[in-house]
Design an enzyme around this catalytic site. Structure first.
Site, PDB file in Angstrom:
ATOM      1  N   HIS A 191     -77.074 -10.037 -81.236  1.00  0.00           N
ATOM      2  CA  HIS A 191     -77.245  -8.612 -81.551  1.00  0.00           C
ATOM      3  C   HIS A 191     -78.508  -8.068 -80.893  1.00  0.00           C
ATOM      4  CE1 HIS A 191     -74.057  -9.052 -84.510  1.00  0.00           C
ATOM      5  NE2 HIS A 191     -74.115  -7.755 -84.745  1.00  0.00           N
ATOM      6  N   ARG A 215     -81.575  -7.731 -88.259  1.00  0.00           N
ATOM      7  CA  ARG A 215     -80.922  -9.037 -88.318  1.00  0.00           C
ATOM      8  C   ARG A 215     -81.727 -10.025 -89.158  1.00  0.00           C
ATOM      9  NH1 ARG A 215     -75.963  -9.278 -87.616  1.00  0.00           N
ATOM     10  NH2 ARG A 215     -76.004 -11.344 -86.697  1.00  0.00           N
ATOM     11  N   HIS A 258     -80.593 -13.995 -88.906  1.00  0.00           N
ATOM     12  CA  HIS A 258     -81.377 -14.554 -87.809  1.00  0.00           C
ATOM     13  C   HIS A 258     -82.810 -14.833 -88.224  1.00  0.00           C
ATOM     14  CE1 HIS A 258     -78.622 -14.477 -84.437  1.00  0.00           C
ATOM     15  NE2 HIS A 258     -78.215 -13.279 -84.807  1.00  0.00           N
ATOM     16  N   ASP A 272     -85.350 -16.154 -83.195  1.00  0.00           N
ATOM     17  CA  ASP A 272     -84.076 -15.771 -82.574  1.00  0.00           C
ATOM     18  C   ASP A 272     -84.180 -14.378 -81.963  1.00  0.00           C
ATOM     19  OD1 ASP A 272     -83.190 -18.094 -83.814  1.00  0.00           O
ATOM     20  OD2 ASP A 272     -82.074 -17.053 -85.373  1.00  0.00           O
TER      21      ASP A 272
END
Length: 288
Positions: free
Chosen positions: A161, A194, A200, A204
């Site tokens: 994402h 996220r 995440h 990340d």
């Protein structure tokens, strides 16, 4: 209807469908062989640990912080936040001052093609690192418990994402450089959502930004990108500044800058977003 006529109609429908698919998902700028390989430039992620220390401390801290943010309206499951949409939910619509959707085909063509490059690279990287997502590692629900079973079977590092959102932001900033600051702030919030979701780790997110930035830099060196960029810029200025000559330099308006700072349900308004995770030294909490 005879068999021959039926076969011809089927062929036409299949060809039409293939054309639509190609229009919606254009070719990438690179092949898997020529695209920058994230395995060569991404660092190994911290090892997930039940003990929050060492390199993993930053990831643990942001995970715990993210859980405290889920009660706010800007923390959403990402299906509610579309990167490319003509609706008000379009992540970059307000900071761009236009609807980044089908009414801007040249912009979308450029953005989707670049995003597809980073999507393919990201998939390869995820399958290499095979990092477990935060909520799955701790056995806790994410912001969307109904999706947890499926998401627990997919990998965390680097954040896809984030890579997609950051790539889209870089493309839009190259089209509208006067809005680059607001676009970048929005892209960062989209990525940090996220972490809030529990999908995440912070590292990340960082890796997703690096991945997108390196691949974007390579893409901008291609003649195809530069040619499409000129079309996208002309389209953007025609929509955003219909009463101004193209030769007039564009500057970031106060409204656009404010829109970039004030978030909503796309993962926005991270008022307490810290620059770094704090760490403990001699019993005192200190910011890095």
């Amino acid at each position: 209807m005879n068999q021959r006529l039926f076969s011809m109609l089927v062929a036409i429908l299949l060809l039409s469908g293939a054309t639509n698919v190609r229009a919606q998902y254009p070719d990438t700028f690179f092949t898997d062989e020529t695209r920058p390989n994230p395995l060569y430039f991404l660092y190994d992620p911290p090892v997930n640990s039940k003990t929050p220390d060492g390199e993993f401390y930053n990831d643990w801290w942001y995970y715990e912080w993210g859980k405290t943010q889920r009660e706010y309206s800007y923390a959403v499951w990402d299906e509610d936040a579309e990167l490319m949409s003509e609706e008000e939910l379009g992540v970059y619509n307000d900071v761009m001052g236009i609807e980044v959707g089908d009414k801007a085909p040249e912009i979308i063509q450029l953005a989707r093609r670049a995003v597809n490059d980073v999507v393919r690279a990201n998939k390869m990287a995820k399958n290499h690192f095979k990092r477990v997502r935060p909520f799955a590692f701790y056995g806790e629900p994410s912001i969307a418990p109904e999706k947890d079973e499926h998401l627990s079977q997919t990998w965390s590092y680097p954040s896809g994402h984030t890579a997609r959102g950051w790539m889209f932001a870089l493309v839009l900033a190259s089209i509208a450089p006067e809005r680059a600051e607001a676009i970048a702030v929005r892209a960062n919030a989209f990525a940090m959502n996220r972490v809030i979701c529990g999908h995440h780790w912070k590292s990340d997110i960082d890796a997703g930004k690096i991945e997108a930035s390196v691949i974007f830099a390579a893409i901008t060196g291609t003649p195809e990108y530069q040619e499409q960029l000129q079309k996208a810029r002309a389209e953007y200025e025609k929509i955003a500044y219909p009463d101004e000559p193209a030769s007039v330099p564009k500057t970031l308006s106060e409204k656009s800058k404010a829109d970039g700072q004030i978030y909503d349900m796309q993962g926005r308004k991270l008022e307490s977003l810290p620059a770094h995770a704090p760490y403990i030294h001699n019993g005192r909490k200190i910011m890095k």
